[in-house]
Design a protein around this motif. Structure first.
Motif, short mmCIF file in Angstrom:
data_model
loop_
_atom_site.label_atom_id
_atom_site.label_comp_id
_atom_site.label_asym_id
_atom_site.label_seq_id
_atom_site.Cartn_x
_atom_site.Cartn_y
_atom_site.Cartn_z
N ASP A 146 -57.35 -33.95 -44.13
CA ASP A 146 -57.24 -33.05 -42.99
C ASP A 146 -57.68 -33.81 -41.74
O ASP A 146 -58.64 -34.59 -41.80
CB ASP A 146 -58.12 -31.80 -43.18
N PRO A 147 -57.01 -33.58 -40.61
CA PRO A 147 -57.37 -34.30 -39.39
C PRO A 147 -58.57 -33.73 -38.65
O PRO A 147 -59.05 -34.34 -37.71
CB PRO A 147 -56.10 -34.20 -38.53
N SER A 148 -59.05 -32.56 -39.08
CA SER A 148 -60.16 -31.93 -38.38
C SER A 148 -61.50 -32.29 -39.03
O SER A 148 -61.78 -31.90 -40.16
CB SER A 148 -60.01 -30.40 -38.40
N PRO A 149 -62.37 -33.03 -38.33
CA PRO A 149 -63.67 -33.39 -38.93
C PRO A 149 -64.56 -32.18 -39.15
O PRO A 149 -65.32 -32.14 -40.12
CB PRO A 149 -64.27 -34.36 -37.90
N ASP A 150 -64.48 -31.18 -38.27
CA ASP A 150 -65.33 -30.00 -38.42
C ASP A 150 -64.96 -29.22 -39.67
O ASP A 150 -65.84 -28.80 -40.45
CB ASP A 150 -65.20 -29.10 -37.20
N VAL A 151 -63.68 -29.00 -39.87
CA VAL A 151 -63.23 -28.25 -41.03
C VAL A 151 -63.50 -29.04 -42.31
O VAL A 151 -63.95 -28.48 -43.32
CB VAL A 151 -61.72 -27.92 -40.91
N LEU A 152 -63.28 -30.35 -42.26
CA LEU A 152 -63.49 -31.16 -43.46
C LEU A 152 -64.96 -31.24 -43.84
O LEU A 152 -65.30 -31.34 -45.02
CB LEU A 152 -62.92 -32.57 -43.25
N SER A 153 -65.85 -31.19 -42.88
CA SER A 153 -67.28 -31.20 -43.19
C SER A 153 -67.67 -29.95 -43.97
O SER A 153 -68.52 -29.99 -44.85
CB SER A 153 -68.11 -31.31 -41.92
N VAL A 154 -67.01 -28.84 -43.65
CA VAL A 154 -67.24 -27.60 -44.40
C VAL A 154 -66.74 -27.77 -45.83
O VAL A 154 -67.40 -27.34 -46.79
CB VAL A 154 -66.55 -26.42 -43.70
N ALA A 155 -65.55 -28.37 -45.98
CA ALA A 155 -64.99 -28.58 -47.31
C ALA A 155 -65.91 -29.46 -48.17
O ALA A 155 -66.17 -29.15 -49.34
CB ALA A 155 -63.61 -29.23 -47.19
N LYS A 156 -66.41 -30.54 -47.59
CA LYS A 156 -67.28 -31.45 -48.33
C LYS A 156 -68.59 -30.77 -48.73
O LYS A 156 -69.08 -30.95 -49.85
CB LYS A 156 -67.56 -32.70 -47.50
N ALA A 157 -69.16 -30.02 -47.80
CA ALA A 157 -70.43 -29.34 -48.09
C ALA A 157 -70.26 -28.33 -49.21
O ALA A 157 -71.13 -28.21 -50.08
CB ALA A 157 -70.94 -28.65 -46.82
N ARG A 166 -67.27 -34.05 -58.39
CA ARG A 166 -67.51 -35.36 -57.79
C ARG A 166 -66.53 -36.43 -58.26
O ARG A 166 -66.10 -37.28 -57.47
CB ARG A 166 -68.95 -35.80 -58.08
N SER A 167 -66.18 -36.39 -59.52
CA SER A 167 -65.31 -37.43 -60.07
C SER A 167 -63.82 -37.10 -59.92
O SER A 167 -62.97 -37.95 -60.23
CB SER A 167 -65.63 -37.65 -61.55
N LYS A 168 -63.49 -35.90 -59.45
CA LYS A 168 -62.09 -35.49 -59.41
C LYS A 168 -61.57 -35.19 -58.01
O LYS A 168 -60.35 -35.19 -57.79
CB LYS A 168 -61.87 -34.26 -60.29
N LEU A 169 -62.46 -34.91 -57.06
CA LEU A 169 -62.04 -34.45 -55.74
C LEU A 169 -62.54 -35.39 -54.65
O LEU A 169 -63.74 -35.66 -54.55
CB LEU A 169 -62.56 -33.03 -55.48
N ALA A 170 -61.62 -35.89 -53.83
CA ALA A 170 -61.97 -36.78 -52.72
C ALA A 170 -61.38 -36.24 -51.43
O ALA A 170 -60.18 -35.96 -51.36
CB ALA A 170 -61.45 -38.18 -52.98
N TYR A 171 -62.23 -36.08 -50.41
CA TYR A 171 -61.79 -35.62 -49.10
C TYR A 171 -61.71 -36.80 -48.14
O TYR A 171 -62.61 -37.65 -48.09
CB TYR A 171 -62.77 -34.58 -48.54
N LEU A 172 -60.64 -36.83 -47.36
CA LEU A 172 -60.46 -37.88 -46.36
C LEU A 172 -60.13 -37.25 -45.01
O LEU A 172 -59.24 -36.39 -44.92
CB LEU A 172 -59.32 -38.83 -46.76
N ASN A 173 -60.84 -37.66 -43.98
CA ASN A 173 -60.60 -37.16 -42.62
C ASN A 173 -59.51 -38.02 -41.98
O ASN A 173 -59.79 -39.00 -41.30
CB ASN A 173 -61.90 -37.21 -41.82
N THR A 174 -58.28 -37.64 -42.21
CA THR A 174 -57.16 -38.42 -41.69
C THR A 174 -55.90 -37.57 -41.63
O THR A 174 -55.73 -36.67 -42.47
CB THR A 174 -56.88 -39.65 -42.58
N PRO A 175 -55.03 -37.81 -40.67
CA PRO A 175 -53.70 -37.19 -40.70
C PRO A 175 -52.83 -37.96 -41.68
O PRO A 175 -53.16 -39.08 -42.07
CB PRO A 175 -53.21 -37.34 -39.26
N ILE A 176 -51.72 -37.37 -42.07
CA ILE A 176 -50.84 -38.03 -43.03
C ILE A 176 -50.32 -39.35 -42.49
O ILE A 176 -50.09 -40.30 -43.27
CB ILE A 176 -49.68 -37.09 -43.43
N GLU A 177 -50.16 -39.47 -41.18
CA GLU A 177 -49.62 -40.70 -40.60
C GLU A 177 -50.52 -41.91 -40.83
O GLU A 177 -50.06 -43.05 -40.80
CB GLU A 177 -49.38 -40.54 -39.09
N GLN A 178 -51.81 -41.67 -41.04
CA GLN A 178 -52.76 -42.77 -41.22
C GLN A 178 -53.11 -43.03 -42.68
O GLN A 178 -53.89 -43.94 -42.99
CB GLN A 178 -54.05 -42.47 -40.44
#
Length: 319
Positions: A146-157, A166-178
């Protein structure tokens, strides 16, 4: 008998809103927002080009700053099942139902794997679908971006509350273009999901151009969005946002809605290497949640899925 005050208020709002109702367009109009050359949703690659040959300009993005700002404001309440994201929580079971129906709809010999599946969730938001997908026994891994750092921080928390993720889910703060494209098609994902996202990007065709290379041959790209009809304007903009306020005001832009026929045309005619399109219309019923209703994809919310052709189909798997 005079109508009750609330009913009278509703009638006045509907009467006033009718003056600004968007013009009704045929569902199968060729002059669509997203797939016409004039509107900017013609694919950036020709129909005979490879899936990995899309533009790689590092400065290009389909992310809308206005949309990011809107969803940042909702970040803190994302996991409140009674909050502004309530209808997303209620929709989540249907997302899984649709993916299962897509994957079981095509018979293969040998059949596709039912375990060890890799998911890529594009525009994951607070992680409602990503978390639930990671918990499935059939899932090997989920990459959620997801490109939104605020929203992704909620997801990670929220994910940190469950050590099994932990071993199955990885969050990345990025748009698909990157996000780096897989080096080979087989390194792609079994399921690429784009739920409630495409109606929020600035260039839908270019956005899809960058999503398709991540689907492995035989895998599925699934998404959900809203048809661009007068009924969808009435239900999602006027009723849901302005009157009932079950959706935060400003969430939807009717002009960005996409019809199912436009997606079908994009994958089957503007690109090659895609087959087996599937669609499921759904309607939100207050008090009952989301329900599948045959034909409702012509007027409102729907799921759409399409499969990338595999070598076992006896056809080219180029995109």
């Amino acid at each position: 008998m005079a109508p009750r005050p609330k009913t009278s208020f509703l009638f006045r709002r509907l009467r006033n809103a009718s003056l600004s109702l968007p013009p009704i367009r045929p569902i199968a109009t060729p002059s669509s927002r997203c797939f016409s050359a004039s509107a900017g949703l013609t694919s950036s690659s020709s129909s005979s080009s490879s899936s990995n040959s899309t533009t790689t300009d590092s400065a290009f993005t389909t992310v809308s700053p206005e949309e990011i700002s809107h969803f940042n404001a909702l970040a803190s309440s994302w996991w409140d099942p009674q909050g502004p994201s309530r209808i997303l929580h209620l929709m989540n079971p249907l997302r899984h139902d649709f993916i299962r129906s897509c994957r079981s709809s095509v018979l293969h010999d040998p059949p596709p794997p039912s375990t060890g599946l890799k998911h890529l969730d594009i525009g994951c938001g607070g992680g409602i679908f990503a978390e639930s997908a990671a918990r499935l026994p059939s899932t090997a891994s989920v990459t959620a971006i997801d490109p939104s750092p605020d929203v992704l921080s909620v997801a990670k928390a929220h994910a940190r509350r469950d050590p099994t993720l932990r071993s199955k889910l990885a969050y990345l703060n990025t748009p698909i273009e990157q996000l780096p494209v897989p080096s080979t098609p087989q390194e792609g994902y079994d399921v690429v999901s784009i739920f409630e996202v495409i109606e929020h990007v600035s260039s839908p065709a270019q956005f899809l151009d960058r999503c398709t290379p991540f689907v492995k041959p035989g895998g599925w790209l699934v998404l959900s969005t809203i048809a661009r009809t007068w009924m969808s304007w009435l239900t999602t903009n006027l009723v849901a946002e302005d009157l009932l306020r079950i959706v935060p005001k400003g969430t939807h832009d009717w002009q960005k809605y996409i019809n199912e026929e436009e997606l079908r045309d994009y994958f089957l005619h503007k690109r090659t290497g895609w087959t087996e399109p599937r669609c499921m219309g759904v309607i939100y019923v207050p008090g009952l949640g989301w329900k599948e209703v045959t034909g409702s994809e012509k007027v409102g919310n729907y799921f759409f899925g399409v499969r990338r052709i595999a070598e076992s189909d006896g056809k080219s798997n180029t995109d």
